[in-house]
Scaffold this motif. Structure first.
Motif, PDB file in Angstrom:
ATOM      1  N   MET A 197     -51.190  -1.946 -19.356  1.00 37.86           N
ATOM      2  CA  MET A 197     -51.854  -0.951 -18.496  1.00 37.86           C
ATOM      3  C   MET A 197     -51.710   0.426 -19.139  1.00 37.86           C
ATOM      4  N   ASN A 198     -52.846   1.079 -19.405  1.00 40.25           N
ATOM      5  CA  ASN A 198     -52.790   2.375 -20.081  1.00 40.25           C
ATOM      6  C   ASN A 198     -52.749   3.509 -19.044  1.00 40.25           C
ATOM      7  N   LEU A 199     -51.585   4.173 -18.941  1.00 38.67           N
ATOM      8  CA  LEU A 199     -51.404   5.200 -17.925  1.00 38.67           C
ATOM      9  C   LEU A 199     -51.424   6.614 -18.511  1.00 38.67           C
ATOM     10  N   SER A 200     -52.041   6.751 -19.698  1.00 34.51           N
ATOM     11  CA  SER A 200     -52.137   8.112 -20.242  1.00 34.51           C
ATOM     12  C   SER A 200     -53.546   8.374 -20.757  1.00 34.51           C
ATOM     13  N   CYS A 201     -53.859   9.645 -20.881  1.00 40.12           N
ATOM     14  CA  CYS A 201     -55.169  10.010 -21.434  1.00 40.12           C
ATOM     15  C   CYS A 201     -55.051  11.348 -22.161  1.00 40.12           C
ATOM     16  N   ILE A 202     -56.007  11.564 -23.050  1.00 39.30           N
ATOM     17  CA  ILE A 202     -56.088  12.882 -23.681  1.00 39.30           C
ATOM     18  C   ILE A 202     -57.348  13.549 -23.149  1.00 39.30           C
ATOM     19  N   MET A 203     -57.153  14.716 -22.586  1.00 38.29           N
ATOM     20  CA  MET A 203     -58.268  15.417 -21.956  1.00 38.29           C
ATOM     21  C   MET A 203     -58.200  16.870 -22.406  1.00 38.29           C
ATOM     22  N   ARG A 204     -59.286  17.392 -22.987  1.00 38.24           N
ATOM     23  CA  ARG A 204     -59.301  18.769 -23.499  1.00 38.24           C
ATOM     24  C   ARG A 204     -58.090  19.033 -24.396  1.00 38.24           C
ATOM     25  N   ASP A 205     -57.854  18.130 -25.325  1.00 43.64           N
ATOM     26  CA  ASP A 205     -56.796  18.253 -26.333  1.00 43.64           C
ATOM     27  C   ASP A 205     -55.382  18.218 -25.758  1.00 43.64           C
TER      28      ASP A 205
ATOM     29  N   TYR B  83     -54.628  21.434 -11.052  1.00 40.98           N
ATOM     30  CA  TYR B  83     -55.986  20.911 -10.884  1.00 40.98           C
ATOM     31  C   TYR B  83     -56.339  19.967 -12.037  1.00 40.98           C
ATOM     32  N   LEU B  84     -55.925  20.356 -13.276  1.00 42.25           N
ATOM     33  CA  LEU B  84     -56.256  19.507 -14.419  1.00 42.25           C
ATOM     34  C   LEU B  84     -55.468  18.198 -14.390  1.00 42.25           C
ATOM     35  N   GLU B  85     -54.212  18.265 -13.933  1.00 41.47           N
ATOM     36  CA  GLU B  85     -53.450  17.006 -13.847  1.00 41.47           C
ATOM     37  C   GLU B  85     -54.110  16.047 -12.849  1.00 41.47           C
ATOM     38  N   ARG B  86     -54.658  16.618 -11.756  1.00 42.95           N
ATOM     39  CA  ARG B  86     -55.374  15.779 -10.782  1.00 42.95           C
ATOM     40  C   ARG B  86     -56.561  15.092 -11.465  1.00 42.95           C
ATOM     41  N   MET B  87     -57.302  15.864 -12.277  1.00 41.59           N
ATOM     42  CA  MET B  87     -58.460  15.290 -12.971  1.00 41.59           C
ATOM     43  C   MET B  87     -58.027  14.237 -14.000  1.00 41.59           C
ATOM     44  N   ALA B  88     -56.892  14.513 -14.684  1.00 39.91           N
ATOM     45  CA  ALA B  88     -56.394  13.540 -15.662  1.00 39.91           C
ATOM     46  C   ALA B  88     -56.052  12.220 -14.959  1.00 39.91           C
ATOM     47  N   ALA B  89     -55.465  12.324 -13.791  1.00 39.86           N
ATOM     48  CA  ALA B  89     -55.130  11.103 -13.035  1.00 39.86           C
ATOM     49  C   ALA B  89     -56.404  10.358 -12.644  1.00 39.86           C
ATOM     50  N   LYS B  90     -57.460  11.096 -12.270  1.00 34.57           N
ATOM     51  CA  LYS B  90     -58.731  10.438 -11.933  1.00 34.57           C
ATOM     52  C   LYS B  90     -59.313   9.745 -13.166  1.00 34.57           C
TER      53      LYS B  90
ATOM     54  N   VAL C  41     -57.621   8.557 -15.801  1.00 32.95           N
ATOM     55  CA  VAL C  41     -56.819   7.359 -16.069  1.00 32.95           C
ATOM     56  C   VAL C  41     -57.192   6.247 -15.078  1.00 32.95           C
ATOM     57  N   LEU C  42     -57.307   6.630 -13.815  1.00 33.97           N
ATOM     58  CA  LEU C  42     -57.631   5.655 -12.773  1.00 33.97           C
ATOM     59  C   LEU C  42     -58.994   5.006 -13.027  1.00 33.97           C
ATOM     60  N   SER C  43     -59.956   5.814 -13.444  1.00 36.53           N
ATOM     61  CA  SER C  43     -61.318   5.297 -13.641  1.00 36.53           C
ATOM     62  C   SER C  43     -61.352   4.222 -14.721  1.00 36.53           C
ATOM     63  N   ASN C  44     -60.357   4.251 -15.598  1.00 31.97           N
ATOM     64  CA  ASN C  44     -60.336   3.339 -16.734  1.00 31.97           C
ATOM     65  C   ASN C  44     -59.485   2.088 -16.490  1.00 31.97           C
ATOM     66  N   LEU C  45     -58.776   2.029 -15.356  1.00 32.17           N
ATOM     67  CA  LEU C  45     -57.949   0.855 -15.045  1.00 32.17           C
ATOM     68  C   LEU C  45     -58.825  -0.268 -14.494  1.00 32.17           C
ATOM     69  N   THR C  46     -58.466  -1.513 -14.792  1.00 34.08           N
ATOM     70  CA  THR C  46     -59.236  -2.633 -14.243  1.00 34.08           C
ATOM     71  C   THR C  46     -58.689  -3.031 -12.876  1.00 34.08           C
ATOM     72  N   LEU C  47     -59.543  -3.737 -12.133  1.00 38.60           N
ATOM     73  CA  LEU C  47     -59.111  -4.206 -10.818  1.00 38.60           C
ATOM     74  C   LEU C  47     -57.928  -5.170 -10.959  1.00 38.60           C
ATOM     75  N   GLN C  48     -57.932  -5.927 -12.057  1.00 35.60           N
ATOM     76  CA  GLN C  48     -56.809  -6.847 -12.270  1.00 35.60           C
ATOM     77  C   GLN C  48     -55.488  -6.078 -12.451  1.00 35.60           C
ATOM     78  N   GLU C  49     -55.547  -4.974 -13.165  1.00 36.60           N
ATOM     79  CA  GLU C  49     -54.320  -4.182 -13.348  1.00 36.60           C
ATOM     80  C   GLU C  49     -53.804  -3.661 -12.001  1.00 36.60           C
ATOM     81  N   ILE C  50     -54.725  -3.317 -11.115  1.00 33.30           N
ATOM     82  CA  ILE C  50     -54.300  -2.870  -9.781  1.00 33.30           C
ATOM     83  C   ILE C  50     -53.745  -4.051  -8.988  1.00 33.30           C
ATOM     84  N   TYR C  51     -54.425  -5.197  -9.110  1.00 30.80           N
ATOM     85  CA  TYR C  51     -53.977  -6.407  -8.401  1.00 30.80           C
ATOM     86  C   TYR C  51     -52.552  -6.780  -8.820  1.00 30.80           C
ATOM     87  N   ASP C  52     -52.295  -6.654 -10.118  1.00 34.75           N
ATOM     88  CA  ASP C  52     -50.987  -7.073 -10.639  1.00 34.75           C
ATOM     89  C   ASP C  52     -49.867  -6.083 -10.326  1.00 34.75           C
ATOM     90  N   ASN C  53     -50.214  -4.909  -9.824  1.00 37.63           N
ATOM     91  CA  ASN C  53     -49.195  -3.871  -9.573  1.00 37.63           C
ATOM     92  C   ASN C  53     -49.309  -3.275  -8.172  1.00 37.63           C
TER      93      ASN C  53
END
Lengths: 284, 453
Positions: free
Chosen positions: B1-9, B41-48, B50-62
């Motif tokens: 499960m990938n819980l990180s992202c790079i956003m605006r460097d 505000y940017l951390e909130r967007m980063a979380a969105k 990351v969330l947008s990229n998670l699969t339903l299975q990853e949510i099911y498993d956790n």
């Protein structure tokens, strides 16, 4: 916005509607000011039985028999509603008059919520005594009585000011008649209900009862709730608390409440339970 | 499960799915109080992101609270249709949003998908949706249920008449009830909040409302909103109950605080089948709202919106007749102002409908919140456009027992007129017979409680 400003706006609105009572000058002397009537009149046009509506309104504070224009409230009822809301909002921010507490001889304790904003936004801050009060209570509180009463401002200082002078003696009398021992009552400032768990553990009572100002409603900002619990501990949950709400002159009167609460407390001591457990046992 | 992202460097990393869900939530004071909200505000967007990229299975498993330790999680997972879940499990949350909003996805498809989605998946997708997204998606879903009458038909909007009195004075309750009926409110239920939760008192109010409904032949259902254990006692002592009520939370700990469990609700359901007065099969009225768990210190570090979704996942097990969302009832420590209340109402309506629930909304405000009548009316209009099944009906919006403001008889009548919606079918006929309504409009006789003299 204060009352004068509201009255000013009201009078301007009515002036625009061509109401002859309204002042012609924007500035005016105090006694020329438009007096907005708080009186709540029956607004129903041509009712089948006006007496029924008058009687209905006399036995409930609910806003009924107010009529309508289209599907909306009439202007005077709408304004009264908004004025009551404004008053209720203002009431939340007021502190209890310390003179009243002094007259009743209530020691003043304080939670970890040092100001109103912290109190409103952080629940935990109102659930524990601050260190100074904790130390004071350990030293000065009456320990090992059957009942401890605490008075809490909660969300309405007005409720405490209006009811406590009648309610406290009524409870004391009720408990005395049943031979139940009780500690000297305390006042806790900026308190949530759960502060009772902290206090009970310090004074080691069987039952603790919080008399707490309810969040102000529009019909009344004077309402007290009584939350009671038998020997709270770490495993205590909300359903373990017994609550009697709406204690005020227009609801359950303070004097009646005194007798009612002491009956409930006697049952709690008898069954060694409170909340849903008590309700179950009483019904068996 | 990938819980990180790079956003605006800049790199953003999160420790758990629970943290991503909380930080992706729109700003709410209850999440800030619990210390789970995004720090910027940017951390909130980063979380969105990351969330947008998670699969339903990853949510099911956790699951945010483990299956082994929490009854709500168990009910949600045990009720999932594995076949339908498997059809969708490789979708990301971002893709799920696109599917929900697509013209190719209709109500039937959504109702099928619902059975394969856990509550955390539904909460997750709502965190990627704006106001219009939530309204459009909600409009696609309208869920029906039957007690004595049918609720949730297209083009209908129903109301609970809520005739409370500060000390349960029966005559006072009856007058407020008559007032409400005279404005066309009461087709969803005649529901009284008791001040006194004793069995005798609750039984008295149930009997009174039942007799009134019978006398005036009103096509509706009665309910007294006491604790479920009190209603069970009353039912066993012969009280007439059409709808059984209970407040629910999204964690086992929260439900324990409410004094309720699956076992107790099952017991209530079995007794209603045996002794209840209504036709059914939908015999429960549940209430929920964002913030109850955090107020009871029963949130396990999960954000309010995700817990609200879990409450729906729990509630749907019993196929209620009504699920009423009361976000805004608690106070500013959970929803600070009108803006947060309106957002919560829209999220809850969408999330409830995504659970196939017959949803109603109570846009409410308390007097210690930074909110007023204008905010409430906005929330009412938006959720009515989004197709809520029902609202409350309170005299002038001022509940004199519970001390808060809810939708008024006047607002109820206004929403129907504004959006060309009608009362429930049988009830509208009754209103016409009483002379209160004509062609979907209130007549000049409306608003007169003495009609019942």
């Amino acid at each position: 916005m204060n009352k004068n400003q509201i009255e000013d706006i009201v009078s301007k609105v009515l002036a625009n509607l061509g109401n002859t009572q309204s002042p012609k000058q924007p500035t005016q002397r105090e006694d020329d000011a438009f007096h907005f009537s708080k009186e709540d009149v029956i607004g129903v046009e041509n009712p089948k039985n006006k007496q029924t509506i008058a009687h209905a309104r006399s036995i409930t504070p609910a806003r009924i028999g107010i009529g309508h224009t289209g599907t909306r409230m009439l202007t005077s009822h709408y304004l009264n509603f908004r004025i009551d809301h404004a008053a209720a909002q203002d009431a939340v921010l007021k502190d209890v008059d310390e003179e009243i507490l002094k007259q009743l001889g209530l020691p003043i304790l304080q939670t970890k919520a040092e100001d109103m904003q912290t109190y409103l936004m952080n629940l935990d801050s109102g659930r524990r005594l601050n260190e100074e009060s904790e130390t004071w209570l350990k030293k000065n509180g009456e320990k090992g009585k059957q009942v401890q009463v605490i008075v809490c401002d909660g969300l309405s200082s007005t409720a405490v000011e209006e009811n406590i002078a009648d309610l406290l003696p009524a409870i004391n009398q009720g408990l005395s008649l049943k031979g139940i021992t009780f500690a000297k009552p305390l006042f806790v400032k900026n308190a949530r209900v759960w502060v009772q768990d902290h206090v009970a553990q310090i004074v080691n009572c069987d039952v603790i009862i919080s008399l707490i100002g309810e969040r102000p409603g529009l019909a009344s900002a004077k309402s007290i709730s009584a939350y009671m619990i038998y020997k709270p501990n770490e495993k205590t949950v909300e359903a373990d608390r017994t609550v009697i709400s709406n204690i005020h002159e227009g609801g359950l009167s303070p004097v009646e409440a005194g007798a009612h609460l002491s009956d409930i407390i006697a049952d709690m001591l008898k069954y060694q339970a409170s909340g849903v457990h008590l309700a179950k046992q009483r019904n068996q | 499960m990938n819980l990180s992202c790079i956003m605006r460097d800049q790199k953003y990393s999160f420790g758990s799915l629970k943290e991503v869900l909380a930080k992706a939530s729109e700003e709410k004071s209850g999440d800030i109080m619990a210390g789970v909200s995004a720090g910027s505000y940017l951390e909130r967007m980063a979380a969105k992101v990351v969330l947008s990229n998670l699969t339903l299975q990853e949510i099911y498993d956790n699951p945010v609270i483990p299956y082994e330790t929490d009854e709500v999680t168990r009910v949600i997972y045990d009720d999932i249709n594995e076949f339908i879940y498997n059809e969708m499990k490789s979708l990301t949350v971002g893709e799920l949003r696109n599917v929900i909003l697509s013209h190719d996805t209709d109500s039937h498809k959504l109702a099928r998908m619902s059975q394969g989605l856990t509550s955390e998946m539904i909460a997750a997708v709502a965190k990627l949706m704006s106001t219009i997204d939530l309204v459009l998606a909600s409009q696609k879903m309208k869920h029906q249920a039957f007690c004595n009458t049918l609720i949730g038909e297209p083009g209908k909007l129903a109301y609970r008449c809520q005739p409370n009195h500060p000390v349960d004075l029966p005559e006072g309750i009856l007058y407020s009830l008559k007032e409400g009926l005279s404005y066309g409110s009461g087709d969803a239920v005649i529901g009284i909040n008791p001040n006194n939760d004793s069995v005798e008192s609750v039984k008295r109010l149930l009997t009174m409302s039942h007799e009134f409904i019978t006398k005036w032949k009103i096509p509706t259902q009665n309910c007294v909103l006491a604790h479920i254990s009190t209603q069970i006692e009353a039912l066993q002592k012969g009280a007439p109950i059409d709808l059984m009520f209970q407040s629910l939370a999204g964690t086992q700990k929260g439900n324990e605080a409410f004094g309720v469990s699956k076992e107790i609700i099952d017991h209530g359901q079995a007794l209603m089948r045996k002794h209840g007065t209504s036709t059914g099969p939908n015999i429960f009225y549940f209430e929920t709202g964002q913030g109850s768990e955090v107020s009871l210190a029963a949130d396990h570090g999960v954000d309010m919106q995700t817990l609200e979704a879990r409450t729906y996942g729990y509630a749907r097990h019993w196929k209620p007749f009504m699920l009423n969302n009361v976000s805004g009832f608690i106070g500013p420590e959970t929803l600070f102002d009108g803006r947060q209340m309106i957002r919560a109402d829209l999220e809850d309506l969408f999330m409830g409908k995504m659970h196939n629930l017959p949803m109603g909304i109570a846009p409410t405000y308390t007097n210690h919140m930074h909110s007023d009548q204008n905010d409430q009316e906005i929330a009412g209009i938006l959720t009515a456009v989004a197709g809520a099944n029902f609202y409350m009906g309170v005299p002038a919006g001022d509940d004199v027992m519970l001390n808060y403001q809810d939708t008024s008889f006047h607002d109820d009548a206004s929403l129907r007129e504004m959006l060309h919606l009608r009362p429930l079918t049988e009830f509208e006929k009754w209103l016409e017979n009483m002379g209160i309504m004509e062609n979907g409009r209130l007549t000049k006789y409306a608003g007169d409680l003495s009609l019942f003299d």
